[in-house]
Design an enzyme around this catalytic site. Structure first.
Site, PDB file in Angstrom:
ATOM      1  N   HIS A  70       7.450   6.508  14.870  1.00  0.00           N
ATOM      2  CA  HIS A  70       7.142   5.425  15.805  1.00  0.00           C
ATOM      3  C   HIS A  70       8.287   4.427  15.833  1.00  0.00           C
ATOM      4  O   HIS A  70       8.881   4.134  14.806  1.00  0.00           O
ATOM      5  CB  HIS A  70       5.904   4.643  15.343  1.00  0.00           C
ATOM      6  CG  HIS A  70       4.612   5.307  15.681  1.00  0.00           C
ATOM      7  ND1 HIS A  70       3.453   5.053  14.988  1.00  0.00           N
ATOM      8  CD2 HIS A  70       4.283   6.189  16.647  1.00  0.00           C
ATOM      9  CE1 HIS A  70       2.465   5.753  15.511  1.00  0.00           C
ATOM     10  NE2 HIS A  70       2.951   6.475  16.509  1.00  0.00           N
ATOM     11  N   TYR A  71       8.568   3.910  17.050  1.00  0.00           N
ATOM     12  CA  TYR A  71       9.398   2.721  17.134  1.00  0.00           C
ATOM     13  C   TYR A  71       8.801   1.813  18.200  1.00  0.00           C
ATOM     14  O   TYR A  71       8.643   2.271  19.337  1.00  0.00           O
ATOM     15  CB  TYR A  71      10.854   3.049  17.474  1.00  0.00           C
ATOM     16  CG  TYR A  71      11.728   1.849  17.218  1.00  0.00           C
ATOM     17  CD1 TYR A  71      12.046   1.470  15.924  1.00  0.00           C
ATOM     18  CD2 TYR A  71      12.190   1.059  18.275  1.00  0.00           C
ATOM     19  CE1 TYR A  71      12.822   0.334  15.687  1.00  0.00           C
ATOM     20  CE2 TYR A  71      12.975  -0.066  18.027  1.00  0.00           C
ATOM     21  CZ  TYR A  71      13.276  -0.415  16.732  1.00  0.00           C
ATOM     22  OH  TYR A  71      14.025  -1.532  16.479  1.00  0.00           O
TER      23      TYR A  71
ATOM     24  N   GLU B 110      -4.645   6.599  -3.891  1.00  0.00           N
ATOM     25  CA  GLU B 110      -4.714   7.805  -3.066  1.00  0.00           C
ATOM     26  C   GLU B 110      -4.030   9.010  -3.689  1.00  0.00           C
ATOM     27  O   GLU B 110      -3.737   9.991  -2.998  1.00  0.00           O
ATOM     28  CB  GLU B 110      -4.130   7.543  -1.656  1.00  0.00           C
ATOM     29  CG  GLU B 110      -4.771   6.355  -0.930  1.00  0.00           C
ATOM     30  CD  GLU B 110      -4.394   6.263   0.537  1.00  0.00           C
ATOM     31  OE1 GLU B 110      -4.472   7.276   1.242  1.00  0.00           O
ATOM     32  OE2 GLU B 110      -4.006   5.160   0.971  1.00  0.00           O
TER      33      GLU B 110
ATOM     34  N   TRP C 298       0.832  -1.216   0.000  1.00  0.00           N
ATOM     35  CA  TRP C 298       0.000   0.000   0.000  1.00  0.00           C
ATOM     36  C   TRP C 298       0.860   1.257   0.000  1.00  0.00           C
ATOM     37  O   TRP C 298       0.476   2.284  -0.582  1.00  0.00           O
ATOM     38  CB  TRP C 298      -0.990  -0.011   1.169  1.00  0.00           C
ATOM     39  CG  TRP C 298      -0.399   0.114   2.543  1.00  0.00           C
ATOM     40  CD1 TRP C 298      -0.013  -0.910   3.361  1.00  0.00           C
ATOM     41  CD2 TRP C 298      -0.152   1.325   3.278  1.00  0.00           C
ATOM     42  NE1 TRP C 298       0.466  -0.421   4.548  1.00  0.00           N
ATOM     43  CE2 TRP C 298       0.391   0.947   4.527  1.00  0.00           C
ATOM     44  CE3 TRP C 298      -0.333   2.681   2.992  1.00  0.00           C
ATOM     45  CZ2 TRP C 298       0.755   1.883   5.492  1.00  0.00           C
ATOM     46  CZ3 TRP C 298       0.039   3.611   3.955  1.00  0.00           C
ATOM     47  CH2 TRP C 298       0.569   3.211   5.178  1.00  0.00           C
TER      48      TRP C 298
ATOM     49  N   SER D 189       4.321   0.669  12.599  1.00  0.00           N
ATOM     50  CA  SER D 189       3.376  -0.387  12.192  1.00  0.00           C
ATOM     51  C   SER D 189       3.658  -0.861  10.768  1.00  0.00           C
ATOM     52  O   SER D 189       3.114  -1.870  10.342  1.00  0.00           O
ATOM     53  CB  SER D 189       1.927   0.054  12.370  1.00  0.00           C
ATOM     54  OG  SER D 189       1.741   1.350  11.904  1.00  0.00           O
TER      55      SER D 189
ATOM     56  N   HIS E 115       8.653   0.955   6.424  1.00  0.00           N
ATOM     57  CA  HIS E 115       9.107   1.839   5.341  1.00  0.00           C
ATOM     58  C   HIS E 115       9.120   3.210   5.993  1.00  0.00           C
ATOM     59  O   HIS E 115       8.101   3.607   6.578  1.00  0.00           O
ATOM     60  CB  HIS E 115       8.131   1.792   4.159  1.00  0.00           C
ATOM     61  CG  HIS E 115       8.487   2.765   3.060  1.00  0.00           C
ATOM     62  ND1 HIS E 115       8.911   2.369   1.818  1.00  0.00           N
ATOM     63  CD2 HIS E 115       8.488   4.126   3.057  1.00  0.00           C
ATOM     64  CE1 HIS E 115       9.150   3.446   1.086  1.00  0.00           C
ATOM     65  NE2 HIS E 115       8.913   4.522   1.819  1.00  0.00           N
ATOM     66  N   LEU E 116      10.233   3.941   5.893  1.00  0.00           N
ATOM     67  CA  LEU E 116      10.349   5.168   6.674  1.00  0.00           C
ATOM     68  C   LEU E 116       9.195   6.132   6.441  1.00  0.00           C
ATOM     69  O   LEU E 116       8.896   6.501   5.306  1.00  0.00           O
ATOM     70  CB  LEU E 116      11.671   5.890   6.381  1.00  0.00           C
ATOM     71  CG  LEU E 116      11.868   7.088   7.351  1.00  0.00           C
ATOM     72  CD1 LEU E 116      12.350   6.606   8.711  1.00  0.00           C
ATOM     73  CD2 LEU E 116      12.776   8.141   6.772  1.00  0.00           C
ATOM     74  N   HIS E 117       8.538   6.518   7.529  1.00  0.00           N
ATOM     75  CA  HIS E 117       7.445   7.492   7.459  1.00  0.00           C
ATOM     76  C   HIS E 117       7.440   8.316   8.736  1.00  0.00           C
ATOM     77  O   HIS E 117       7.936   7.884   9.773  1.00  0.00           O
ATOM     78  CB  HIS E 117       6.101   6.790   7.246  1.00  0.00           C
ATOM     79  CG  HIS E 117       5.719   5.849   8.346  1.00  0.00           C
ATOM     80  ND1 HIS E 117       6.251   4.582   8.472  1.00  0.00           N
ATOM     81  CD2 HIS E 117       4.857   5.988   9.381  1.00  0.00           C
ATOM     82  CE1 HIS E 117       5.731   3.981   9.521  1.00  0.00           C
ATOM     83  NE2 HIS E 117       4.880   4.818  10.105  1.00  0.00           N
TER      84      HIS E 117
HETATM   85  C1  DD3 Z   1      -3.141   0.058   8.125  1.00  0.00           C
HETATM   86  C2  DD3 Z   1      -1.079   1.180   8.960  1.00  0.00           C
HETATM   87  C3  DD3 Z   1      -1.946   0.899   7.756  1.00  0.00           C
HETATM   88  C4  DD3 Z   1      -5.295  -1.488   8.909  1.00  0.00           C
HETATM   89  C5  DD3 Z   1      -5.407  -0.146   8.792  1.00  0.00           C
HETATM   90  C6  DD3 Z   1      -4.331   0.646   8.408  1.00  0.00           C
HETATM   91  N1  DD3 Z   1      -2.934   6.038   5.640  1.00  0.00           N
HETATM   92  C7  DD3 Z   1      -2.758   2.306   5.938  1.00  0.00           C
HETATM   93  C8  DD3 Z   1      -3.336   1.438   3.774  1.00  0.00           C
HETATM   94  C9  DD3 Z   1      -3.487   2.702   3.258  1.00  0.00           C
HETATM   95  C10 DD3 Z   1      -2.922   3.641   5.444  1.00  0.00           C
HETATM   96  C11 DD3 Z   1      -2.756   4.828   6.219  1.00  0.00           C
HETATM   97  C12 DD3 Z   1      -3.014  -1.303   8.244  1.00  0.00           C
HETATM   98  C13 DD3 Z   1      -2.979   1.236   5.090  1.00  0.00           C
HETATM   99 CL1  DD3 Z   1      -6.886   0.616   9.156  1.00  0.00          CL
HETATM  100  C14 DD3 Z   1      -4.100  -2.090   8.612  1.00  0.00           C
HETATM  101  O1  DD3 Z   1      -2.351   2.159   7.244  1.00  0.00           O
HETATM  102  C15 DD3 Z   1      -3.282   3.821   4.087  1.00  0.00           C
HETATM  103  N2  DD3 Z   1      -3.445   5.064   3.568  1.00  0.00           N
HETATM  104  N3  DD3 Z   1      -2.421   4.811   7.510  1.00  0.00           N
HETATM  105  C16 DD3 Z   1      -3.281   6.129   4.361  1.00  0.00           C
HETATM  106  N4  DD3 Z   1      -3.474   7.340   3.834  1.00  0.00           N
END
Ligand code: DD3
Length: 324
Positions: A255-256, A172, A162, A259, A262-264
């Site tokens: 965060h460390y 997105e 993603w 989740s 990949h660096l964010h």
């Molecule tokens: C995630 C951390 C990950 C469930 C859920 C969220 N922001 C994302 C895919 C697209 C996104 C995020 C994993 C996953 Cl609810 C499992 O987050 C994402 N797009 N945090 C955006 N904009």
């Protein structure tokens, strides 16, 4: 953002439902598709977690034989919706006592929207992530990272598809607030999933680095300072420009453990107690920058503390290695 909200609000909220659907089908139906009914066949397996205070519920279930996690959340009120809410609603009296009375208010259809997140097919890790469970603090030395955490991450090879979709504009793309396309110091800034963008109180954006070889804080060295400084400065500027929030009202942190590996960088509004913003998980980007300026190997060598949940596979690895 104020502009965008006004435009959306003026259009979408005053239009009858039918018109809104027709309009969204026209634009290719990409992000905001026409109505979907995928949840009509959702079979609940188990409620993973719910909170009356947060007004959300996390449900494990099945969607057409695939494992799924569905998150439902009631969203905050916004001042600009109040006129339509008051003029278009029906009140039903519940009780009246002296100067006090309570009602059930039936709002116009568009006010009944519930923020819904669907993960499907969901892995065991997704299901576990949302289960209510105890957390335990782990102190990970640099050696622990090399011998326990890194092998665990390499074995599980958690998908960041993603993230790549966002960087490649396959998903997105229209949500991107700012991009610096430089392959070394560039990044994409966009609203996090968790934020519905209807009010600024719970503002939450993420900056995703274009560079793909930094998994987390642990990989950072002084050579990454230009990237980090760029994200801090240009990220803040872009948010101030778009949302009129000054840089000193933003909490900018990593965060460390993260989740996703990949660096964010997280950008949240100061007054908002975003999930994961507390001391045991958040590292302010400005501190990270200064620590790397003092010592290029700071994050490779220091012991880092972080919480792990009871069901997290990494916690078991720490136990098995006698580190807990
Ligand atoms: C995630 C951390 C990950 C469930 C859920 C969220 N922001 C994302 C895919 C697209 C996104 C995020 C994993 C996953 Cl609810 C499992 O987050 C994402 N797009 N945090 C955006 N904009």
């Amino acid at each position: 953002m104020a502009d965008k909200r006004e435009a959306d609000g003026a259009e979408a909220e005053s239009l009858p439902v039918r018109v809104k659907i027709a309009k969204t089908e026209e634009d290719g139906g990409r992000e905001e598709d026409g109505p979907e009914h995928i949840l009509s066949e959702f079979q609940t397996v188990r409620v993973l977690r719910d909170s009356a205070r947060e007004k959300n519920i996390f449900i494990h279930g099945k969607l057409a034989d695939e494992e799924a996690v569905v998150i439902l959340e009631k969203t905050p009120f916004t001042e600009d919706s109040l006129p339509d809410l008051f003029s278009g609603s029906v009140l039903r009296l519940e009780m009246k006592n002296d100067i006090y009375s309570t009602y059930r208010l039936q709002a116009p259809l568009l006010f009944n929207e519930i923020k819904t997140t669907v993960v499907c097919p969901a892995t065991e890790k997704h299901v576990k992530k949302y289960q209510r469970q105890e957390s335990y603090l782990v102190e990970e030395t640099g050696e622990d990272y090399q011998s326990i955490t890194l092998p665990y991450l390499q074995q599980h090879n958690f998908s960041v598809q993603w993230v790549h979709n966002i960087l490649e504009k396959k998903a997105e793309a229209e949500r991107i607030v700012y991009e610096d396309p430089d392959p070394k110091v560039g990044f994409v800034l966009l609203p996090d999933f968790k934020w519905d963008q209807k009010q600024l109180d719970d503002l939450y954006l993420i900056a995703i680095a274009h560079c793909r070889d930094i998994k987390s804080l642990r990989d950072l060295e002084s050579e990454h300072l230009p990237l980090l400084k760029n994200i801090l400065q240009k990220g803040k500027e872009a948010i101030t420009e778009r949302y009129c929030i000054p840089g000193n009202q933003l909490r900018v942190y990593l965060h460390y453990q993260p989740s996703y590996y990949h660096l964010h960088v997280h950008f949240t509004k100061l007054g908002y107690e975003a999930p994961g913003c507390s001391v045991e998980r958040a590292h302010l980007l400005s501190d990270v920058i200064q620590n790397l300026q003092s010592d290029s190997q700071y994050y490779r060598t220091r012991a880092l503390c972080f919480p792990l949940r009871a069901e997290d596979g990494l916690l078991q690895r720490f136990k098995d290695s006698g580190r807990l």
